[in-house]
Design a protein around this motif. Structure first.
Motif, PDB file in Angstrom:
ATOM      1  N   MET A 106       0.831  -1.209   0.000  1.00  0.00           N
ATOM      2  CA  MET A 106       0.000   0.000   0.000  1.00  0.00           C
ATOM      3  C   MET A 106       0.864   1.256   0.000  1.00  0.00           C
ATOM      4  SD  MET A 106      -2.641  -1.286   2.965  1.00  0.00           S
ATOM      5  CE  MET A 106      -3.475  -2.879   2.868  1.00  0.00           C
ATOM      6  N   THR A 107       1.905   1.266   0.828  1.00  0.00           N
ATOM      7  CA  THR A 107       2.801   2.419   0.909  1.00  0.00           C
ATOM      8  C   THR A 107       3.521   2.640  -0.416  1.00  0.00           C
ATOM      9  OG1 THR A 107       3.135   2.098   3.279  1.00  0.00           O
ATOM     10  CG2 THR A 107       4.803   3.374   2.110  1.00  0.00           C
ATOM     11  N   ASP A 160       2.120  16.206   9.114  1.00  0.00           N
ATOM     12  CA  ASP A 160       3.455  16.813   9.254  1.00  0.00           C
ATOM     13  C   ASP A 160       4.113  16.385  10.551  1.00  0.00           C
ATOM     14  OD1 ASP A 160       2.987  18.061   6.847  1.00  0.00           O
ATOM     15  OD2 ASP A 160       2.485  20.011   7.729  1.00  0.00           O
ATOM     16  N   ALA A 161       3.325  16.310  11.624  1.00  0.00           N
ATOM     17  CA  ALA A 161       3.889  15.958  12.930  1.00  0.00           C
ATOM     18  C   ALA A 161       4.282  14.483  12.995  1.00  0.00           C
ATOM     19  CB  ALA A 161       2.871  16.276  14.029  1.00  0.00           C
ATOM     20  N   VAL A 162       3.472  13.612  12.423  1.00  0.00           N
ATOM     21  CA  VAL A 162       3.718  12.171  12.534  1.00  0.00           C
ATOM     22  C   VAL A 162       4.693  11.676  11.476  1.00  0.00           C
ATOM     23  CG1 VAL A 162       2.657   9.867  12.393  1.00  0.00           C
ATOM     24  CG2 VAL A 162       1.474  11.724  13.604  1.00  0.00           C
ATOM     25  N   LEU A 163       4.547  12.163  10.249  1.00  0.00           N
ATOM     26  CA  LEU A 163       5.311  11.597   9.140  1.00  0.00           C
ATOM     27  C   LEU A 163       6.522  12.429   8.742  1.00  0.00           C
ATOM     28  CD1 LEU A 163       2.328  10.498   6.847  1.00  0.00           C
ATOM     29  CD2 LEU A 163       3.564   9.125   8.538  1.00  0.00           C
ATOM     30  N   GLY A 164       6.421  13.742   8.888  1.00  0.00           N
ATOM     31  CA  GLY A 164       7.567  14.592   8.549  1.00  0.00           C
ATOM     32  C   GLY A 164       8.009  14.469   7.102  1.00  0.00           C
ATOM     33  N   GLY A 165       7.072  14.228   6.191  1.00  0.00           N
ATOM     34  CA  GLY A 165       7.400  14.198   4.781  1.00  0.00           C
ATOM     35  C   GLY A 165       7.595  12.819   4.180  1.00  0.00           C
ATOM     36  N   ARG A 166       7.681  11.775   4.990  1.00  0.00           N
ATOM     37  CA  ARG A 166       7.894  10.435   4.440  1.00  0.00           C
ATOM     38  C   ARG A 166       6.551   9.734   4.235  1.00  0.00           C
ATOM     39  NH1 ARG A 166       6.652   7.065   8.446  1.00  0.00           N
ATOM     40  NH2 ARG A 166       6.894   7.780  10.606  1.00  0.00           N
ATOM     41  N   ALA A 196       3.519   7.085   4.628  1.00  0.00           N
ATOM     42  CA  ALA A 196       2.966   6.413   5.809  1.00  0.00           C
ATOM     43  C   ALA A 196       3.205   4.914   5.727  1.00  0.00           C
ATOM     44  CB  ALA A 196       1.471   6.694   5.912  1.00  0.00           C
ATOM     45  N   THR A 197       3.401   4.294   6.876  1.00  0.00           N
ATOM     46  CA  THR A 197       3.614   2.852   6.958  1.00  0.00           C
ATOM     47  C   THR A 197       2.644   2.238   7.972  1.00  0.00           C
ATOM     48  OG1 THR A 197       5.233   2.953   8.764  1.00  0.00           O
ATOM     49  CG2 THR A 197       6.070   3.240   6.507  1.00  0.00           C
ATOM     50  N   TYR A 198       2.692   0.928   8.070  1.00  0.00           N
ATOM     51  CA  TYR A 198       1.847   0.221   9.029  1.00  0.00           C
ATOM     52  C   TYR A 198       2.094   0.719  10.455  1.00  0.00           C
ATOM     53  CZ  TYR A 198      -0.258  -3.716  11.587  1.00  0.00           C
ATOM     54  OH  TYR A 198      -1.021  -4.477  12.426  1.00  0.00           O
ATOM     55  N   ALA A 199       3.349   1.017  10.769  1.00  0.00           N
ATOM     56  CA  ALA A 199       3.703   1.452  12.127  1.00  0.00           C
ATOM     57  C   ALA A 199       3.080   2.796  12.476  1.00  0.00           C
ATOM     58  CB  ALA A 199       5.222   1.523  12.275  1.00  0.00           C
ATOM     59  N   ASP A 200       2.683   3.573  11.476  1.00  0.00           N
ATOM     60  CA  ASP A 200       2.098   4.892  11.726  1.00  0.00           C
ATOM     61  C   ASP A 200       0.593   4.837  11.960  1.00  0.00           C
ATOM     62  OD1 ASP A 200       4.568   6.339  11.216  1.00  0.00           O
ATOM     63  OD2 ASP A 200       4.253   5.861   9.096  1.00  0.00           O
ATOM     64  N   TYR A 201      -0.023   3.724  11.670  1.00  0.00           N
ATOM     65  CA  TYR A 201      -1.481   3.656  11.644  1.00  0.00           C
ATOM     66  C   TYR A 201      -2.099   4.123  12.963  1.00  0.00           C
ATOM     67  CZ  TYR A 201      -6.205   1.765  11.305  1.00  0.00           C
ATOM     68  OH  TYR A 201      -7.578   1.622  11.313  1.00  0.00           O
ATOM     69  N   ALA A 231      -2.967   9.412   3.963  1.00  0.00           N
ATOM     70  CA  ALA A 231      -1.843  10.074   4.614  1.00  0.00           C
ATOM     71  C   ALA A 231      -0.703  10.328   3.632  1.00  0.00           C
ATOM     72  CB  ALA A 231      -1.355   9.240   5.790  1.00  0.00           C
ATOM     73  N   THR A 232      -0.374   9.346   2.825  1.00  0.00           N
ATOM     74  CA  THR A 232       0.756   9.469   1.902  1.00  0.00           C
ATOM     75  C   THR A 232       0.478  10.516   0.829  1.00  0.00           C
ATOM     76  OG1 THR A 232       1.381   7.168   2.294  1.00  0.00           O
ATOM     77  CG2 THR A 232       2.214   8.190   0.283  1.00  0.00           C
ATOM     78  N   LEU A 233      -0.745  10.554   0.322  1.00  0.00           N
ATOM     79  CA  LEU A 233      -1.072  11.531  -0.710  1.00  0.00           C
ATOM     80  C   LEU A 233      -1.307  12.922  -0.138  1.00  0.00           C
ATOM     81  CD1 LEU A 233      -1.403   8.891  -2.395  1.00  0.00           C
ATOM     82  CD2 LEU A 233      -3.337  10.006  -3.533  1.00  0.00           C
ATOM     83  N   ALA A 234      -2.047  13.004   0.973  1.00  0.00           N
ATOM     84  CA  ALA A 234      -2.453  14.311   1.484  1.00  0.00           C
ATOM     85  C   ALA A 234      -1.282  15.133   1.998  1.00  0.00           C
ATOM     86  CB  ALA A 234      -3.496  14.148   2.583  1.00  0.00           C
ATOM     87  N   GLN A 235      -0.191  14.494   2.398  1.00  0.00           N
ATOM     88  CA  GLN A 235       0.938  15.304   2.843  1.00  0.00           C
ATOM     89  C   GLN A 235       1.715  15.876   1.659  1.00  0.00           C
ATOM     90  OE1 GLN A 235       4.126  13.550   4.987  1.00  0.00           O
ATOM     91  NE2 GLN A 235       4.127  11.658   3.810  1.00  0.00           N
ATOM     92  N   LYS A 236       1.412  15.378   0.449  1.00  0.00           N
ATOM     93  CA  LYS A 236       2.093  15.873  -0.751  1.00  0.00           C
ATOM     94  C   LYS A 236       1.228  16.817  -1.588  1.00  0.00           C
ATOM     95  CE  LYS A 236       5.966  13.450  -0.493  1.00  0.00           C
ATOM     96  NZ  LYS A 236       7.297  14.098  -0.394  1.00  0.00           N
ATOM     97  N   LEU A 237      -0.100  16.739  -1.439  1.00  0.00           N
ATOM     98  CA  LEU A 237      -0.956  17.483  -2.360  1.00  0.00           C
ATOM     99  C   LEU A 237      -2.293  17.848  -1.736  1.00  0.00           C
ATOM    100  CD1 LEU A 237      -3.338  15.314  -3.496  1.00  0.00           C
ATOM    101  CD2 LEU A 237      -1.307  14.303  -4.528  1.00  0.00           C
ATOM    102  N   ARG A 238      -2.939  18.816  -2.376  1.00  0.00           N
ATOM    103  CA  ARG A 238      -4.335  19.134  -2.139  1.00  0.00           C
ATOM    104  C   ARG A 238      -5.099  18.850  -3.423  1.00  0.00           C
ATOM    105  NH1 ARG A 238      -1.613  23.431   0.540  1.00  0.00           N
ATOM    106  NH2 ARG A 238      -2.252  23.675   2.725  1.00  0.00           N
TER     107      ARG A 238
END
Length: 465
Positions: A127-128, A308-314, A316-321, A428-435
């Motif tokens: 998924m990531t 931004d607080a949880v991922l810091g630009g990377r 998302a992974t299973y560990a972030d869920y 999470a992965t898309l929304a931190q990169k785009l609107r």
């Protein structure tokens, strides 16, 4: 006061709510085109509605305890509705969504280990990977180009389910399975012969096109099954295995009570079921999430702050869920307003009674997440997009059986964990990169087919963050 209601109070699109029940022919026509367009205003206010349709006794169950009674406490007395089974069985066969009794229990026992958390960790990596690739593709689009975000979510979840189902065998052939399933779904809608319980040989509109689509899908899936069995047989001498993807896990599954395996037809039926439930529903939920976020800048800002607080630009992974609490709240609220599985039904096998209401054998009990999730008795401002409805403290206080995106009782969706992890990782992965913003003038409406899709499409402009 919540972020959403304090700043905007956006009321998303929904069909006309009629003052009175539609005349019979208009009702049947509307059922074929958009099932949620048949509901009257009082359906969203009353807890139990008893009526008849084509001389058949019906109950609209908007009472949480009646839903519990039908789906849990006395579930053995309520089978999947024959109309829905007649529509779905040609495509899904005797998979988990359509089987009953001992067949369903055996399948459920055999499927349960496949969706344990330790399996989901491996699937989450896929998924990531695909989500990150799509994010990079979308942010490179020209500023004046728009995309159908519903289609993008369909293609993304199709890639993910193809890899999780077929692993190394995932190829261009698998995209053809998705295309065939999509064509088949267009043909699946209630017709008068279905409502009257007439046999399959009675002609149905679009039946021929549906059969052609199924034949294409079956040819590909059956080839993949044979190929995997042949490869495993050839590798036995050197310790070959079926594989750790869903296909391999299905082929290797054994019933803990009997030791029996699934035959090729059973594997095909489960694969078709996973294909439908494993990509269509998540894609639809995500499409509606983008639609809602485009109209809710305050919600979007709070979502971005968490990412931004949880991922810091990377990615998302299973560990972030577990850490992406607000992201999950956004997805859950999108599924409240636009539940992909919008309606289910059960038919009473024997006479029953709930409180003061008799339920004769043969009664159809309609349970609609679309209605329950917008019902005036159970939600404040039920038509407003407000992720705070799923803040942990509110979730703990919410009445059971008022939120049913995955069903309830023994037949609750076995892939619930897979779907939620997938939706959160993708968002999470898309929304931190785009609107994503709806193209000006675009009109989007929910249309209830097998799933609740945005119609006619979801044209959006992508803005890099």
């Amino acid at each position: 006061m919540s972020v959403a209601s304090e700043t905007m109070g956006f009321v998303p699109a929904y069909p006309t709510r009629h003052e009175q029940r539609l005349p019979l022919l208009q009702l049947i026509r509307t059922l074929r085109e958009n099932a949620i367009g048949t509901y009257t205003k009082d359906t969203y206010e009353r807890d139990i509605i008893v009526y008849r349709l084509l001389f058949k006794p019906m109950i609209m169950a908007n009472h949480p305890e009646l839903i519990r009674h039908v789906m849990l406490d006395n579930a053995a007395n309520y089978e999947r509705d024959p109309v829905g089974k007649r529509m779905l069985e040609p495509g899904l066969g005797q998979g988990l969504l359509t089987s009953e009794g001992a067949v369903w229990k055996r399948q459920r026992r055999m499927m349960a280990p496949i969706f344990q958390p330790r399996r989901l960790v491996g699937f989450a990596g896929i998924m990531t990977e695909y989500s990150a690739a799509l994010a990079e593709k979308l942010v490179r689009l020209p500023a004046d180009q728009h995309v159908d975000m519903a289609e993008q979510m369909m293609l993304l979840t199709l890639d993910i389910i193809a890899r999780t189902m077929f692993g190394a065998d995932a190829s261009t052939d698998v995209s053809a399975v998705g295309a065939a399933m999509d064509r088949y779904q267009v043909t699946v809608r209630p017709n008068i012969p279905d409502l009257l319980g007439l046999p399959r040989w009675v002609p149905r509109p679009d039946a021929a096109e549906g059969q052609r689509a199924l034949a294409e899908m079956d040819a590909i899936i059956n080839t993949l099954i044979r190929r995997r069995r042949d490869r495993a047989a050839q590798g036995d001498a050197v310790g070959g295995e079926m594989g750790n993807d869903l296909l391999g896990l299905l082929l290797a599954a054994r019933d803990e009570e009997t030791g029996s395996a699934l035959d090729d037809r059973e594997v095909r039926d489960q694969m078709a079921t996973f294909f439908l439930a494993g990509h269509e529903t998540t894609a639809t939920a995500l499409a509606w999430t983008w639609y809602l976020l485009a109209h809710a800048p305050a919600v979007e800002a709070k979502l971005h702050a968490e990412l931004d607080a949880v991922l810091g630009g990377r990615p998302a992974t299973y560990a972030d869920y577990e850490k992406l609490v607000y992201t999950r709240m956004v997805v859950e609220e999108a599924m409240r307003l636009y539940p992909p599985a919008h309606t289910t039904a059960r038919q009473a096998v024997a006479d029953d009674r709930f409180q003061h209401i008799d339920i004769p054998a043969g009664t159809m009990v309609i349970i609609s997440p679309w209605i329950m999730h917008r019902h005036r008795l159970y939600w404040q401002n039920p038509d407003v997009f407000d992720p705070e409805n799923f803040a942990p403290e509110k979730t703990a206080m919410r009445r059971r059986y008022t939120y049913l995106p995955f069903g309830a009782g023994p037949r609750i969706c076995i892939g619930q964990g897979f779907a939620m992890i997938e939706a959160v990782i993708i968002l999470a992965t898309l929304a931190q990169k785009l609107r994503a913003r709806l193209v000006p003038g675009a009109r989007v409406a929910p249309v209830a087919k097998i799933t609740l899709r945005p119609s006619p499409d979801l044209p959006m402009t992508i803005l890099p963050r």
